[in-house]
Design a protein around this motif. Structure first.
Motif, short mmCIF file in Angstrom:
data_model
loop_
_atom_site.label_atom_id
_atom_site.label_comp_id
_atom_site.label_asym_id
_atom_site.label_seq_id
_atom_site.Cartn_x
_atom_site.Cartn_y
_atom_site.Cartn_z
N ASP A 42 7.12 -57.34 59.37
CA ASP A 42 8.45 -57.71 58.88
C ASP A 42 8.31 -58.05 57.41
N TYR A 43 9.19 -57.48 56.59
CA TYR A 43 9.21 -57.69 55.15
C TYR A 43 10.49 -58.47 54.81
N THR A 44 10.37 -59.71 54.36
CA THR A 44 11.53 -60.53 53.99
C THR A 44 11.65 -60.55 52.48
N TRP A 45 12.83 -60.21 51.98
CA TRP A 45 13.09 -60.10 50.55
C TRP A 45 13.49 -61.46 50.00
N LEU A 46 12.55 -62.18 49.44
CA LEU A 46 12.79 -63.54 48.95
C LEU A 46 13.64 -63.59 47.70
N SER A 47 13.48 -62.62 46.82
CA SER A 47 14.21 -62.66 45.55
C SER A 47 15.54 -61.92 45.61
N GLY A 48 15.87 -61.39 46.76
CA GLY A 48 17.13 -60.66 46.91
C GLY A 48 18.31 -61.60 47.03
N PRO A 49 19.52 -61.05 46.92
CA PRO A 49 20.73 -61.87 46.94
C PRO A 49 21.13 -62.39 48.33
N ASN A 50 20.47 -61.91 49.39
CA ASN A 50 20.85 -62.28 50.75
C ASN A 50 19.68 -62.95 51.46
#
Length: 102
Positions: A54-62
């Motif tokens: 699982d890849y979680t986008w920490l710097s993304g807007p959501n």
């Protein structure tokens, strides 16, 4: 097959499976995770327990938004980076979502 697919790969649904739900891991890294910066974006990578990542986008807007890939056993760092770049290529930079998932 059993190690990756708890149902043994026979196609029968797991009665405990709940589509779309997984533990809330947004925004945090722990001993079983790895943080990667790719093209100015930060992701936490975690094994999902089924042979994938699982890849979680920490710097993304959501908060908590990301994607998963399976199987990923023994992927190199370059292969993980390629997966992340592929995701970033299809995400709308304005909304932070893949177009079909808004």
């Amino acid at each position: 097959m059993k190690e990756i697919y708890p149902d043994g790969g026979d196609g029968e649904p797991n009665p405990r499976a709940v589509p779309g739900l997984r533990p809330d891991t947004a925004g945090s890294a722990d001993a079983t995770s790895r943080t990667l910066d790719v093209d100015g974006e930060t992701f936490v990578l975690r094994s999902n327990g089924f042979g994938g990542t699982d890849y979680t986008w920490l710097s993304g807007p959501n908060p908590g938004y990301g994607f998963g890939v399976s199987p990923t056993a023994n992927l190199s760092l370059d292969e993980h980076i390629k997966n992340i770049r592929g995701f970033l290529d299809i995400v709308d930079p304005t909304t932070g979502y893949i177009e079909d998932e808004q």
